[in-house]
Design a protein around this motif. Structure first.
Motif, PDB file in Angstrom:
ATOM      1  N   PRO A 236       2.717  15.908   0.383  1.00  0.00           N
ATOM      2  CA  PRO A 236       3.444  14.648   0.191  1.00  0.00           C
ATOM      3  C   PRO A 236       2.568  13.397   0.292  1.00  0.00           C
ATOM      4  CG  PRO A 236       3.725  15.354   2.442  1.00  0.00           C
ATOM      5  CD  PRO A 236       2.897  16.429   1.768  1.00  0.00           C
ATOM      6  N   TYR A 237       1.251  13.587   0.516  1.00  0.00           N
ATOM      7  CA  TYR A 237       0.366  12.426   0.688  1.00  0.00           C
ATOM      8  C   TYR A 237      -0.356  12.165  -0.627  1.00  0.00           C
ATOM      9  CZ  TYR A 237       1.486  13.516   5.490  1.00  0.00           C
ATOM     10  OH  TYR A 237       2.175  13.781   6.646  1.00  0.00           O
ATOM     11  N   ILE A 238       0.250  11.365  -1.458  1.00  0.00           N
ATOM     12  CA  ILE A 238      -0.212  11.193  -2.824  1.00  0.00           C
ATOM     13  C   ILE A 238      -1.158  10.000  -2.937  1.00  0.00           C
ATOM     14  CG2 ILE A 238       1.966  12.162  -3.623  1.00  0.00           C
ATOM     15  CD1 ILE A 238       2.605   9.257  -4.630  1.00  0.00           C
ATOM     16  N   SER A 239      -1.785   9.881  -4.100  1.00  0.00           N
ATOM     17  CA  SER A 239      -2.687   8.772  -4.368  1.00  0.00           C
ATOM     18  C   SER A 239      -1.900   7.535  -4.794  1.00  0.00           C
ATOM     19  CB  SER A 239      -3.685   9.151  -5.475  1.00  0.00           C
ATOM     20  OG  SER A 239      -4.384   8.013  -5.935  1.00  0.00           O
ATOM     21  N   THR A 240      -1.877   6.530  -3.939  1.00  0.00           N
ATOM     22  CA  THR A 240      -1.201   5.287  -4.319  1.00  0.00           C
ATOM     23  C   THR A 240      -1.989   4.540  -5.391  1.00  0.00           C
ATOM     24  OG1 THR A 240      -2.246   4.210  -2.417  1.00  0.00           O
ATOM     25  CG2 THR A 240      -0.001   5.024  -2.124  1.00  0.00           C
ATOM     26  N   ASP A 241      -3.287   4.784  -5.473  1.00  0.00           N
ATOM     27  CA  ASP A 241      -4.082   4.187  -6.551  1.00  0.00           C
ATOM     28  C   ASP A 241      -3.609   4.702  -7.907  1.00  0.00           C
ATOM     29  OD1 ASP A 241      -5.641   2.664  -4.842  1.00  0.00           O
ATOM     30  OD2 ASP A 241      -7.216   4.179  -4.690  1.00  0.00           O
ATOM     31  N   LEU A 242      -3.322   5.998  -7.962  1.00  0.00           N
ATOM     32  CA  LEU A 242      -2.820   6.565  -9.207  1.00  0.00           C
ATOM     33  C   LEU A 242      -1.423   6.033  -9.507  1.00  0.00           C
ATOM     34  CD1 LEU A 242      -3.091   8.460 -11.598  1.00  0.00           C
ATOM     35  CD2 LEU A 242      -2.247  10.317 -10.148  1.00  0.00           C
ATOM     36  N   MET A 243      -0.606   5.900  -8.476  1.00  0.00           N
ATOM     37  CA  MET A 243       0.751   5.395  -8.664  1.00  0.00           C
ATOM     38  C   MET A 243       0.741   4.031  -9.345  1.00  0.00           C
ATOM     39  SD  MET A 243       3.553   4.510  -5.734  1.00  0.00           S
ATOM     40  CE  MET A 243       2.603   3.052  -5.274  1.00  0.00           C
ATOM     41  N   SER A 244      -0.215   3.196  -8.985  1.00  0.00           N
ATOM     42  CA  SER A 244      -0.266   1.843  -9.539  1.00  0.00           C
ATOM     43  C   SER A 244      -0.577   1.849 -11.032  1.00  0.00           C
ATOM     44  CB  SER A 244      -1.307   1.016  -8.790  1.00  0.00           C
ATOM     45  OG  SER A 244      -2.624   1.507  -9.017  1.00  0.00           O
ATOM     46  N   ARG A 245      -1.068   2.969 -11.551  1.00  0.00           N
ATOM     47  CA  ARG A 245      -1.409   3.055 -12.982  1.00  0.00           C
ATOM     48  C   ARG A 245      -0.302   3.692 -13.808  1.00  0.00           C
ATOM     49  NH1 ARG A 245      -7.793   4.768 -13.096  1.00  0.00           N
ATOM     50  NH2 ARG A 245      -8.503   3.272 -11.531  1.00  0.00           N
ATOM     51  N   CYS A 246       0.754   4.122 -13.155  1.00  0.00           N
ATOM     52  CA  CYS A 246       1.811   4.853 -13.849  1.00  0.00           C
ATOM     53  C   CYS A 246       2.807   3.914 -14.503  1.00  0.00           C
ATOM     54  CB  CYS A 246       2.556   5.760 -12.874  1.00  0.00           C
ATOM     55  SG  CYS A 246       1.550   7.096 -12.209  1.00  0.00           S
ATOM     56  N   ARG A 247       3.300   4.319 -15.655  1.00  0.00           N
ATOM     57  CA  ARG A 247       4.396   3.591 -16.284  1.00  0.00           C
ATOM     58  C   ARG A 247       5.685   3.831 -15.513  1.00  0.00           C
ATOM     59  NH1 ARG A 247       3.769   2.209 -21.628  1.00  0.00           N
ATOM     60  NH2 ARG A 247       5.771   1.149 -21.300  1.00  0.00           N
ATOM     61  N   LEU A 248       5.876   5.059 -15.088  1.00  0.00           N
ATOM     62  CA  LEU A 248       6.997   5.425 -14.220  1.00  0.00           C
ATOM     63  C   LEU A 248       6.457   6.326 -13.127  1.00  0.00           C
ATOM     64  CD1 LEU A 248       9.785   6.258 -16.831  1.00  0.00           C
ATOM     65  CD2 LEU A 248       9.844   4.351 -15.214  1.00  0.00           C
ATOM     66  N   ALA A 249       6.906   6.095 -11.885  1.00  0.00           N
ATOM     67  CA  ALA A 249       6.456   6.906 -10.750  1.00  0.00           C
ATOM     68  C   ALA A 249       7.662   7.222  -9.869  1.00  0.00           C
ATOM     69  CB  ALA A 249       5.394   6.157  -9.952  1.00  0.00           C
ATOM     70  N   THR A 250       7.860   8.504  -9.577  1.00  0.00           N
ATOM     71  CA  THR A 250       8.985   8.927  -8.743  1.00  0.00           C
ATOM     72  C   THR A 250       8.530  10.010  -7.771  1.00  0.00           C
ATOM     73  OG1 THR A 250       9.679  10.432 -10.530  1.00  0.00           O
ATOM     74  CG2 THR A 250      10.794   8.296 -10.401  1.00  0.00           C
ATOM     75  N   ALA A 251       9.391  10.344  -6.836  1.00  0.00           N
ATOM     76  CA  ALA A 251       9.012  11.137  -5.660  1.00  0.00           C
ATOM     77  C   ALA A 251       9.344  12.620  -5.782  1.00  0.00           C
ATOM     78  CB  ALA A 251       9.676  10.548  -4.413  1.00  0.00           C
ATOM     79  N   HIS A 252       8.954  13.244  -6.895  1.00  0.00           N
ATOM     80  CA  HIS A 252       9.240  14.668  -7.114  1.00  0.00           C
ATOM     81  C   HIS A 252      10.737  14.935  -6.969  1.00  0.00           C
ATOM     82  CE1 HIS A 252       7.351  18.949  -6.815  1.00  0.00           C
ATOM     83  NE2 HIS A 252       8.471  18.964  -7.521  1.00  0.00           N
ATOM     84  N   ILE A 253      11.524  14.124  -7.694  1.00  0.00           N
ATOM     85  CA  ILE A 253      12.985  14.214  -7.611  1.00  0.00           C
ATOM     86  C   ILE A 253      13.610  14.525  -8.974  1.00  0.00           C
ATOM     87  CG2 ILE A 253      13.361  12.858  -5.527  1.00  0.00           C
ATOM     88  CD1 ILE A 253      13.434  11.378  -9.091  1.00  0.00           C
ATOM     89  N   ALA A 254      12.796  14.895  -9.948  1.00  0.00           N
ATOM     90  CA  ALA A 254      13.334  15.138 -11.286  1.00  0.00           C
ATOM     91  C   ALA A 254      14.464  16.166 -11.260  1.00  0.00           C
ATOM     92  CB  ALA A 254      12.232  15.595 -12.233  1.00  0.00           C
ATOM     93  N   GLY A 255      14.352  17.170 -10.418  1.00  0.00           N
ATOM     94  CA  GLY A 255      15.362  18.221 -10.372  1.00  0.00           C
ATOM     95  C   GLY A 255      16.443  18.022  -9.341  1.00  0.00           C
ATOM     96  N   HIS A 256      16.478  16.842  -8.715  1.00  0.00           N
ATOM     97  CA  HIS A 256      17.388  16.627  -7.579  1.00  0.00           C
ATOM     98  C   HIS A 256      18.769  16.127  -7.999  1.00  0.00           C
ATOM     99  CE1 HIS A 256      14.184  17.647  -5.037  1.00  0.00           C
ATOM    100  NE2 HIS A 256      14.440  16.856  -4.031  1.00  0.00           N
ATOM    101  N   SER A 257      19.410  16.814  -8.889  1.00  0.00           N
ATOM    102  CA  SER A 257      20.819  16.541  -9.167  1.00  0.00           C
ATOM    103  C   SER A 257      21.666  17.359  -8.207  1.00  0.00           C
ATOM    104  CB  SER A 257      21.176  16.917 -10.605  1.00  0.00           C
ATOM    105  OG  SER A 257      21.080  18.331 -10.780  1.00  0.00           O
ATOM    106  N   LEU A 258      22.910  16.930  -8.020  1.00  0.00           N
ATOM    107  CA  LEU A 258      23.816  17.712  -7.182  1.00  0.00           C
ATOM    108  C   LEU A 258      23.990  19.101  -7.765  1.00  0.00           C
ATOM    109  CD1 LEU A 258      25.825  18.118  -4.899  1.00  0.00           C
ATOM    110  CD2 LEU A 258      27.583  17.056  -6.338  1.00  0.00           C
TER     111      LEU A 258
END
Length: 378
Positions: A236-258
């Motif tokens: 869970p300790y990701i690169s915030t430097d990489l995050m700043s270059r992303c068009r969209l950045a999310t927390a590994h929640i793509a599959g988190h529907s009910l």
């Protein structure tokens, strides 16, 4: 029979209560000693099931994860103790595919292009990749499928070559993390591959973060492809430097529907009943609640009875169900004060999938398209 289950598994008590005594455990608070009298352990991806955890689990007969992936399972250790193990493969495929659709529509709106004029390469054509391919096809996109391991065992499937993938406008990653074999996926997007790409291309990371070499991306400065990152290296300790270059950045929640999470519970229930020879008493449809209709959602769904479907109206409809920009904004705000994505994932307000609400559609062609995209239409 004692069944230990992750407390965030929806409806677990309702599903498994007739089989045995059910006891929830909190994230990070399961110990080997707690398994001493347990017969069944049901987890999610945040619980690492290894030899250390299994040390006291001498009564364990069945271990399952209510997730598609099994990277958190030491399968050799489970096999050594003769414990049957399984996953809920495919449980969140629809949710991830809808996340990808939301991302594509966002990028198209922001950058002013029509998706039907773009080519998308799908890397990994399992349960998720297949649904992404179906959505892309429904949008009129040209689809390239890349999955050599599947082609090796499925005579009905033909894989493109990797060079074709690298020519696509959009590359969507849905392969598992593998380290060995003829086609290992660890860092398959390494420095050489990434430097061969154009900054106008897009990469959607929605499988395993380790498919992309983070350092290689950082070394590219401003020349790297356009990034949509939901899965990250070193979670869970990701690169915030990489995050700043992303068009969209999310927390590994793509599959988190009910539905995705509850489907994971339901799949494990079916498998445990089969393992024990117990007759099933429940199905997922019993537990899923009706979706609350906000004024905005009601207006969006009703409008399709009176207008033609196009990319703009589809984008508005998708936002009513899932606004990916909200997840991106919240993620960036949280990561400005934290190094870990765990709190976001643990407290993520679970969204609903597209088919949770019926949409009234008059036009037959629009009805077919929306149905192909996963909406429930009438």
């Amino acid at each position: 029979m004692k069944i230990l289950y992750d407390s965030v598994m929806p409806y677990a008590e309702a599903f498994f209560g007739h089989i045995g005594i059910c006891e929830p455990f909190e994230l990070g608070k399961i110990s080997s000693e707690a398994l001493a009298n347990a017969d069944v352990l049901l987890t999610r991806s945040t619980t690492k099931v290894d030899a250390s955890l299994l040390e006291c689990g001498n009564n364990l007969k069945f271990v399952g994860t209510a997730t598609a992936g099994i990277n958190h399972f030491d399968t050799a250790a489970l096999d050594d103790k003769n414990i049957t193990w399984t996953s809920a493969a495919g449980c969140n495929a629809r949710a991830v595919a809808e996340y990808v659709l939301a991302a594509l529509l966002y990028l198209a709106e922001q950058d002013g292009f029509l998706l039907k004029n773009k080519q998308i390469a799908i890397v990994g054509v399992g349960a998720v990749g297949k649904q992404v391919a179906d959505i892309a096809t429904a949008l009129g996109m040209q689809v390239v499928l890349y999955d050599p391991p599947r082609a090796a065992i499925d005579a009905n499937f033909s894989s493109s070559i990797f060079e074709e993938v690298l020519q696509a406008d959009i590359i969507s990653l849905h392969a598992p993390l593998t380290h060995n074999g003829q086609y290992p996926t660890k860092h398959m997007f390494n420095s050489d591959v990434l430097n061969s790409m154009q900054s106008s291309q897009y990469i959607v990371s929605a499988s395993r973060g380790e498919l992309i070499d983070t350092q290689a991306l950082l070394d590219m400065n401003d020349d790297c492809p356009q990034l949509v990152m939901d899965c990250w290296e070193n979670e869970p300790y990701i690169s915030t430097d990489l995050m700043s270059r992303c068009r969209l950045a999310t927390a590994h929640i793509a599959g988190h529907s009910l539905e995705g999470k509850a489907r994971g519970t339901s799949i494990l229930y079916d498998k445990l009943c089969a393992f024990l020879g117990v007759e099933k008493q429940h199905s997922l449809a019993e537990f899923l609640p009706q979706m609350d209709h906000s004024h905005e959602l009601t207006a969006c769904t009703q409008s399709f009875a009176h207008q033609n479907l196009n990319q703009t109206s589809l984008s508005s409809l998708v936002k009513c169900f899932y606004d990916i920009e909200n997840d991106d904004s919240f993620f960036r705000q949280h990561m400005a004060k934290s190094e870990s994505i765990t709190p976001i994932r643990k407290n993520y307000p679970i969204r609903r999938e597209f088919d949770a609400v019926d949409i009234s559609v008059d036009d037959a062609a629009d009805k077919l398209t929306l149905s192909s995209l996963g909406f429930s239409v009438s």
